[in-house]
Design an enzyme around this catalytic site. Structure first.
Site, mmCIF file in Angstrom:
data_model
loop_
_atom_site.group_PDB
_atom_site.id
_atom_site.type_symbol
_atom_site.label_atom_id
_atom_site.label_comp_id
_atom_site.label_asym_id
_atom_site.label_seq_id
_atom_site.Cartn_x
_atom_site.Cartn_y
_atom_site.Cartn_z
ATOM 1 N N HIS A 389 0.814 -1.213 0.000
ATOM 2 C CA HIS A 389 0.000 0.000 0.000
ATOM 3 C C HIS A 389 0.852 1.271 0.000
ATOM 4 C CE1 HIS A 389 -3.555 2.267 0.136
ATOM 5 N NE2 HIS A 389 -4.262 1.524 0.963
ATOM 6 N N ASP A 393 -2.603 2.095 -4.618
ATOM 7 C CA ASP A 393 -3.808 2.001 -3.800
ATOM 8 C C ASP A 393 -4.748 0.900 -4.289
ATOM 9 O OD1 ASP A 393 -2.899 4.286 -2.353
ATOM 10 O OD2 ASP A 393 -3.611 5.551 -4.002
#
Length: 418
Positions: A389, A393
């Site tokens: 992450h 995204d």
């Protein structure tokens, strides 16, 4: 003239190595590319060739030591046969002495500074564990290097004298209490895997996302070509080559997934080449990732061949260092062990890893051309993506996964089997 051979970097993520065996000794004459030392890293055991020719004058580290990349390993003096015969013997001796003294000063500076000593990771960890000030320890290694034996000797000298019978009694109780008769030593491969897995979890912000894929078209194609393919290629056509091809094409559309990310060095690299990593189970004794380089240059059948080839190399222990490093994206075929959903750990320095789960017959709702619904038995499986992450995204992760799904369901795979 003297040359210093240092610990090489044997892979992008390799920062240190353990000296297994010296293949030369002081006084040996070596030529460029001759093997001089065997080193163990978290990837593989390998022989390191000499970058220079010369005569071994000093071995700077001992067998069993773990040293960082760049650490001086040994000194090579220029071969005297290549020197000018008219050189005065006294001048040669003085020159050699000056070189050795200069080298020793460099080694001493590297090894021992009153406030910031350079220690191997093993020695540093042992000293920290026992709260030992390394400045209080006298080094007996090359150039005054503090070795593990020096730390252990310091520990023993600092401990109060205890009755021998008491020691034996305490050791017996400890053995009976904590040591099982079935205890086994941890293998080197399992130890390195454990270290790499923990490092990966501490490095990347792991998130897992999954999609459901209809494999019915591929399943029917596998059934139609089952006998012909096995007769021609000598092995069965599985789902993995289809998944690999769809993944490779999707990586072209989402190159950020085919990247490396180093926050400490503030370096983010999108790789132009797609080097596909395939996780291979070594008969339940460990796991290695084999690398198919330039995987985007192969068609479906070629990918199937390459996957089988790298799997055999790794399981047979016949692989080289280049076979297990350099992947830019990894696939783990957990479906071969009848998995439902898996959240694999990212293979550093990759930023994502795909898990191909098992494909099963399931009742699903099919929408007809006129909008009507019907129940059909289809071959369905999940694809799960563990991704970092820090790098991208959820929107990118799902778009990438759905690109793989669409290609698996809609590509005319029959053309690649011709």
């Amino acid at each position: 003239m003297s040359q210093i051979v240092t610990m090489p970097q044997l892979g992008e993520t390799v920062t240190e190595g353990t000296i297994l065996t010296w293949l030369v000794k002081v006084g040996d004459s070596v030529k460029e590319d001759d093997p001089i030392i065997e080193i163990s890293t978290d990837k593989v055991d390998t022989e390191v060739p000499s970058p220079f020719s010369g005569i071994v004058s000093v071995l700077l580290v001992e067998e069993g030591e773990t040293v960082e990349v760049g650490t001086p390993l040994l000194e090579l003096e220029g071969d005297e046969k290549e020197e000018n015969p008219s050189t005065n013997k006294k001048e040669k001796e003085e020159s050699k002495k000056e070189v050795h003294e200069s080298l020793q000063e460099d080694v001493d500076t590297y090894i021992r500074n009153d406030k910031n000593q350079k220690l191997s990771p093993v020695v540093r960890k042992l000293a920290q564990k026992h709260n030992i000030e390394v400045s209080d320890v006298t080094g007996t290694g090359n150039g005054g290097r503090i070795t593990r034996k020096d730390i252990e000797a310091h520990i023993n000298s600092s401990e109060p004298i205890v009755d021998e019978k008491q020691i034996q009694s305490e050791e017996k109780v400890a053995q009976e209490t904590f040591i099982s008769k079935n205890a086994q030593p941890i293998t080197r491969l399992r130890k390195k895997m454990a270290e790499n897995m923990i490092l990966s979890k501490q490095t990347s912000a792991h998130v897992m996302t999954s999609v459901e894929v209809d494999f019915e078209v591929i399943e029917q194609l596998r059934i139609e070509n089952k006998e012909t393919f096995k007769s021609t290629e000598g092995f069965s056509l599985t789902y993995l080559p289809f998944i690999s091809r769809a993944t490779i094409e999707s990586l072209k559309e989402f190159p950020v997934v085919n990247s490396s990310f180093n926050l400490e060095k503030e370096k983010f690299t999108i790789h132009e080449e797609i080097n596909l990593g395939i996780a291979v189970d070594l008969n339940q004794e460990g796991l290695l990732v084999g690398t198919i380089r330039s995987a985007d240059s192969y068609n479906l059948i070629e990918i199937a061949r390459k996957t089988l080839e790298i799997s055999k190399l790794l399981r047979g222990g016949e692989y080289q260092l280049e076979d297990v490093i350099g992947s830019s994206f990894t696939i783990s075929n957990n479906g071969s062990f009848n998995s439902y959903l898996t959240s694999p750990i990212i293979n550093q320095p990759n930023v994502a890893i795909l898990s191909a789960e098992s494909v099963k017959k399931r009742a699903v709702v099919i929408e007809g051309p006129d909008g009507s619904d019907s129940i059909s038995i289809r071959h369905i499986g999940l694809l799960s993506l563990t991704w970092d992450h820090r790098v991208f995204d959820g929107s990118t992760a799902l778009l990438f996964l759905n690109a793989i799904k669409d290609k698996l369901e809609k590509t005319n795979w029959k053309q690649e089997l011709l």
